[in-house]
Design a protein around this motif. Sequence first.
Motif, PDB file in Angstrom:
ATOM      1  N   GLN A 102       0.835  -1.209   0.000  1.00 46.39           N
ATOM      2  CA  GLN A 102       0.000   0.000   0.000  1.00 46.39           C
ATOM      3  C   GLN A 102       0.865   1.253   0.000  1.00 46.39           C
ATOM      4  O   GLN A 102       0.639   2.187  -0.780  1.00 46.39           O
ATOM      5  CB  GLN A 102      -0.946   0.002   1.201  1.00 46.39           C
ATOM      6  N   ALA A 103       1.852   1.294   0.882  1.00 49.39           N
ATOM      7  CA  ALA A 103       2.752   2.454   0.928  1.00 49.39           C
ATOM      8  C   ALA A 103       3.504   2.605  -0.394  1.00 49.39           C
ATOM      9  O   ALA A 103       3.714   3.724  -0.874  1.00 49.39           O
ATOM     10  CB  ALA A 103       3.732   2.318   2.085  1.00 49.39           C
ATOM     11  N   ALA A 104       3.899   1.477  -1.007  1.00 51.59           N
ATOM     12  CA  ALA A 104       4.617   1.550  -2.281  1.00 51.59           C
ATOM     13  C   ALA A 104       3.713   2.040  -3.410  1.00 51.59           C
ATOM     14  O   ALA A 104       4.143   2.819  -4.270  1.00 51.59           O
ATOM     15  CB  ALA A 104       5.183   0.175  -2.632  1.00 51.59           C
ATOM     16  N   ALA A 105       2.450   1.589  -3.424  1.00 50.88           N
ATOM     17  CA  ALA A 105       1.509   2.057  -4.451  1.00 50.88           C
ATOM     18  C   ALA A 105       1.333   3.568  -4.365  1.00 50.88           C
ATOM     19  O   ALA A 105       1.249   4.265  -5.379  1.00 50.88           O
ATOM     20  CB  ALA A 105       0.171   1.342  -4.286  1.00 50.88           C
ATOM     21  N   GLU A 106       1.297   4.094  -3.132  1.00 53.05           N
ATOM     22  CA  GLU A 106       1.184   5.543  -2.949  1.00 53.05           C
ATOM     23  C   GLU A 106       2.479   6.238  -3.365  1.00 53.05           C
ATOM     24  O   GLU A 106       2.458   7.288  -4.005  1.00 53.05           O
ATOM     25  CB  GLU A 106       0.853   5.858  -1.489  1.00 53.05           C
TER      26      GLU A 106
END
Length: 797
Positions: free
Chosen positions: A180-184
């Motif tokens: 999730q953090a990487a997608a953001e």
Amino acid sequence: MNIKRILKISLWACFGLFLASCLMLGVAYWSVSASLPKVDTLSDYRPPIVTTIYADDETVISEFSQERRILVPISRIPRQLVQAFVAAEDSKFYQHRGIDLFSIVRAALKNLMAGGIRQGGSTITQQVAKSLLLTPEKKFSRKFKEAILARRMERSLSKDDILFLYLNQIYLGHGAYGVQAAAENYFDKNVGDLSLAESAMLAGLPQAPSRYSPFHNYEKAKTRQIYVLNRMVEDGYITRQQADKAVSENVVIHPRNERQIPGAAYFTEQVRRYLEERYGTEVLNTGGLKVYTTMNVAMQQAAQLAVRSNLVQHDIRRGYRGPLKTFDSDRQAEFLSKQEAIYKQPPEPGTLVEGVVIGSRDHRAIVRIGRFTGIIPLNQGGLAHKLRVVDRGQKVKFVGERATTLPIGSVVQVKIKQSSDTEMTLSLYQEPAAQGALIALAPHTGEVKALVGGYDFNRSQFNRAIQAHRLPGSAFKPLIYAAALDKGYTPATIMLDTPVIYRQKGEDGTETEWKPKNYAEKFTGVTTLRQALAQSYNVVTIKMLQDIGVGYAINYAKKLGIESPLNRDLTLALGSSAVSPMELASAYCVFANGGVLLRPVYITKVVDRHGRILESRDPADFPGGPDPDQTLINQFPRRVISPETAYLITNLMESVVQDGTGYRAKALQRPVACKTGTTNDQKDAWFVGYGPRLLAVSWVGYDQERSLGPLETGSKAAAPAWVEFMRQALENQPVEHFPVPDGIEFRPIDPATGLLVPEDASTMTVEAFAPGTAPTRYALEAQQPQAIDFFQMDMEE
């Protein structure tokens, strides 16, 4: 020895070695397994996750974290993303039971041929074991432990459970932990919105996040993405057509917007301090709290802009303080040469840069920035107004603190207004030397809607709105007037604004004199209380304080929320005791809130990572009743003065706007109650005021106390920021009038005497009174004004 015997001995030797190896392996397993961490602890997976701070509309305004991780359940992670990671990292994941012997042997052979470690044979399960249960040391013993734990994990956890741990724990570069953090980070998206092409690019990162970073090495990231897509085709997750389509997709790298609202740093730092004090640093940075605050984003940004703009304008009035330095011709050439390597193109408009003054023409300074040339108009206002460029070697001339000349070779900071290869238009720039603060509160709830503690948080984290204690000057007077109203004074009380002398003997017997005077250094004689506050007459306030008693006034101020020590002498009337802007805002909120004291609050609710409410201001969040530690609901609102007194002070301060020193607030064209404050030598400037729904305090001064300059009063130095902020904050709000308590009486009076007159009298004005305090006599019945002057002193004594 025949062949058979040799074979027999060899077989027995091999069998012996096998038994010995098994025995050693068994002993190793027995000795290691007992000391390994329990796999069942993974069922309570609690990794460090982000604490998120929200504004009053639930906009994210800031984050605090040790590792930027946002947990997402496996059900919310797209299957294509899961499959991409499995194909890239562990293609036999769904077949093996924690260890893939074939992959281990293959990796060992490749590493042997390469003469070093080039490939790992760890499965996803082993990677989770290493990340969550073991240390990252590169030893065989760790690999052995990893294999044992992987087998145990496969027995106690489902494949989806392991993938949930893996996809939330893994580091994917640039501070992002988990998908999730990487997608953001890379696409500014939620993980559920990723395309196949984006999923494959993320799945290519675990092997080397920095090497395959889409930010820094897009081509390598693309190559790795193609590898992942091909692996997905080979494993049957997607078709060749789907892979080709994903390869041809133009993946746009879109860094996430920083979750920090511009201009909100002072507010969020105040919230951070509270959370750290209450819950500790570790919970703040790893606990995944959701913190809902009172900040209004639009108001906060308007407040920051108003403070900065006001300080810039004040700085312009004070004048240019001179160049950063001056160069001789050799140092100038060296400086410009270095700039040429930096500025290949003209700097963009709005950029702040340093340049060198090389000459002048037609009332314009000529400035070089690298190989580019710009001009600064010298006769169009601003900092450069009336500056002259003089020959190299001459000294900068000053009038007071204002530079009037710029020698050739001066290094100046400029802002690019218009940019081109031929000639740029520039404006002279310097960061304001004075500081400012602005606080905005909703008076009926105590919620802090905006908080600005200085010109730039990055340069100074000192929060002047809360931490600075400065003399309030005349901004303290409404507290004295409120105390007087509760002692029998009325807005129509007649006072004498006349000279007075106070004599006092010191411990050594020496007599000193204090002759207080008004700002305008003149006296008006007979005046009403309303006019005295509107014009901020000092002597009237001093006389009134002497009458009601200093001790009584101090206790009254404490009741209104003032906590700082207050001087026990008559200078209290002139605001001689330092208070913080927040204290003053809290006291004025009592007037705006109909006499009820509410402590300022920044946070409305705190929720932990499991959704449990830790604190809340809403009792409905605790159906069974709140725990005493859930203190946000305990704001202890209490009535400290009557609604009538609160209204009368508000009404008096409306006159400050309409007929007195607060006239700038008339620009809002709506009912507001305000008061200015200016201290001796203009060291502090204040403007405090409110409407029915919003209160704000504006302060301007130097950190190291000195004069703001001639005529830099509260009205001139602090009011513009207040007016601009309120204009923006109330722009779309309906015009409201202050509510009038039922007990307030309105009577026609003669302002010269404070007594009643007929409603058709030419001098009549309507005045407000608390119940039972209106005059009963008519002006015609009086022989002379009923002036209250307690200081008719024998000047010859």
